[in-house]
Write an enzyme that holds these catalytic residues in place. Structure first.
Site, PDB file in Angstrom:
ATOM      1  N   CYS A 233       2.238  -6.294  -2.014  1.00 49.96           N
ATOM      2  CA  CYS A 233       1.991  -5.777  -0.662  1.00 49.96           C
ATOM      3  C   CYS A 233       2.298  -6.792   0.433  1.00 49.96           C
ATOM      4  CB  CYS A 233       0.562  -5.252  -0.548  1.00 49.96           C
ATOM      5  SG  CYS A 233      -0.739  -6.501  -0.713  1.00 49.96           S
TER       6      CYS A 233
ATOM      7  N   HIS B 145      -5.338  -5.900   0.651  1.00 50.25           N
ATOM      8  CA  HIS B 145      -4.132  -5.069   0.610  1.00 50.25           C
ATOM      9  C   HIS B 145      -3.662  -4.857   2.040  1.00 50.25           C
ATOM     10  CE1 HIS B 145      -1.222  -2.301  -1.079  1.00 50.25           C
ATOM     11  NE2 HIS B 145      -1.563  -1.386  -0.182  1.00 50.25           N
TER      12      HIS B 145
ATOM     13  N   HIS C 229       3.773   0.760   2.457  1.00 50.62           N
ATOM     14  CA  HIS C 229       3.234  -0.411   1.762  1.00 50.62           C
ATOM     15  C   HIS C 229       3.771  -0.459   0.334  1.00 50.62           C
ATOM     16  CE1 HIS C 229      -0.057   2.047  -0.381  1.00 50.62           C
ATOM     17  NE2 HIS C 229       0.614   2.903   0.354  1.00 50.62           N
TER      18      HIS C 229
END
Length: 233
Positions: free
Chosen positions: A142, A193, A205
């Site tokens: 990510c 994240h 993402h």
């Protein structure tokens, strides 16, 4: 008496250990990890790559901050009117960002960084697989995805989600705009994240299960784990 000396010896050892760690562990500086000689890792690799693109580093990218990297940093600092200590702190980071953007733009290799450009670039990597620690189109994690997309515009962001979160300006969910970074608490406490907001409640993402994909903030999984947002442009 022997126990007393043993206890004193342990105390002295503990004090020395604390001093040693304090001298060698560098804290985040305005969201960036200060880099100096003796360090290793992906941040050092990124530094070497940036210096190489600007003509200050002519060796292979190794991820090790040795004397060659230090001398390259010193040359860059001197050329940019900075205190030439060979340590990459907030002022050197800022100069690298500005120099990178200017140098790349002068060669016509990047467009001006804007929300729409960032989103368009991010979308061009849809479907790229997830790879832990990945920082290239062969595989992203990510933060590696965010790092890579913004790097295309000469914007150097910290490599990990944890160090990325303190960067930029806090933005409320109601005021999100394209290009903002959205953070979530997933596998670890805090920001673990990150994705790029693209508008209409959607963000793009690198998902561990789907690779680079688009999700919505109202999705039950992400809605429960929303941590905050930052604007870095």
């Amino acid at each position: 008496m022997q126990k007393r000396y043993s206890k004193m010896g342990f105390t002295v050892f503990a004090i020395v250990l604390v001093i040693f760690l304090s001298a060698n562990i560098v804290q985040a500086d305005y969201g960036y990890t200060t880099l100096k000689m003796g360090m290793r890792g992906s941040d050092v690799s990124t530094l070497q790559t940036k210096l190489k693109s600007l003509g200050y580093f002519n060796n292979n990218v190794t991820g090790y901050f040795g004397s060659i990297t230090k001398n390259s940093v010193i040359r860059f600092q001197k050329a940019n009117g900075l205190y030439a200590d060979g340590i990459v702190g907030k002022n050197t980071y800022r100069a690298l960002n500005n120099s990178s953007a200017a140098a790349l733009s002068s060669r016509g290799t990047v467009e001006r960084a804007s929300g729409s450009n960032i989103v368009a670039t991010a979308k061009s990597y849809m479907g790229v697989p997830y790879v832990w620690g990945g920082t290239s189109p062969s595989g992203f994690d990510c933060s590696g995805f965010v790092h890579y997309v913004y790097g295309k515009y000469g914007i150097w962001l910290p490599r990990t989600t944890e160090s990325l979160y303190p960067t930029g300006t806090y933005v409320t969910k109601a005021n999100l705009r394209a290009g903002d970074l959205v953070f979530f608490t997933t596998y670890a406490p805090g920001a673990s994240h990150v994705g790029i907001y693209i508008g209409n409640g959607d963000f793009i993402h690198a998902s561990s299960s789907k690779g680079v994909t688009i999700s919505n903030l109202s999705n039950s999984y992400y809605a429960q784990r929303y941590f905050g947002a930052k604007r870095v442009m």
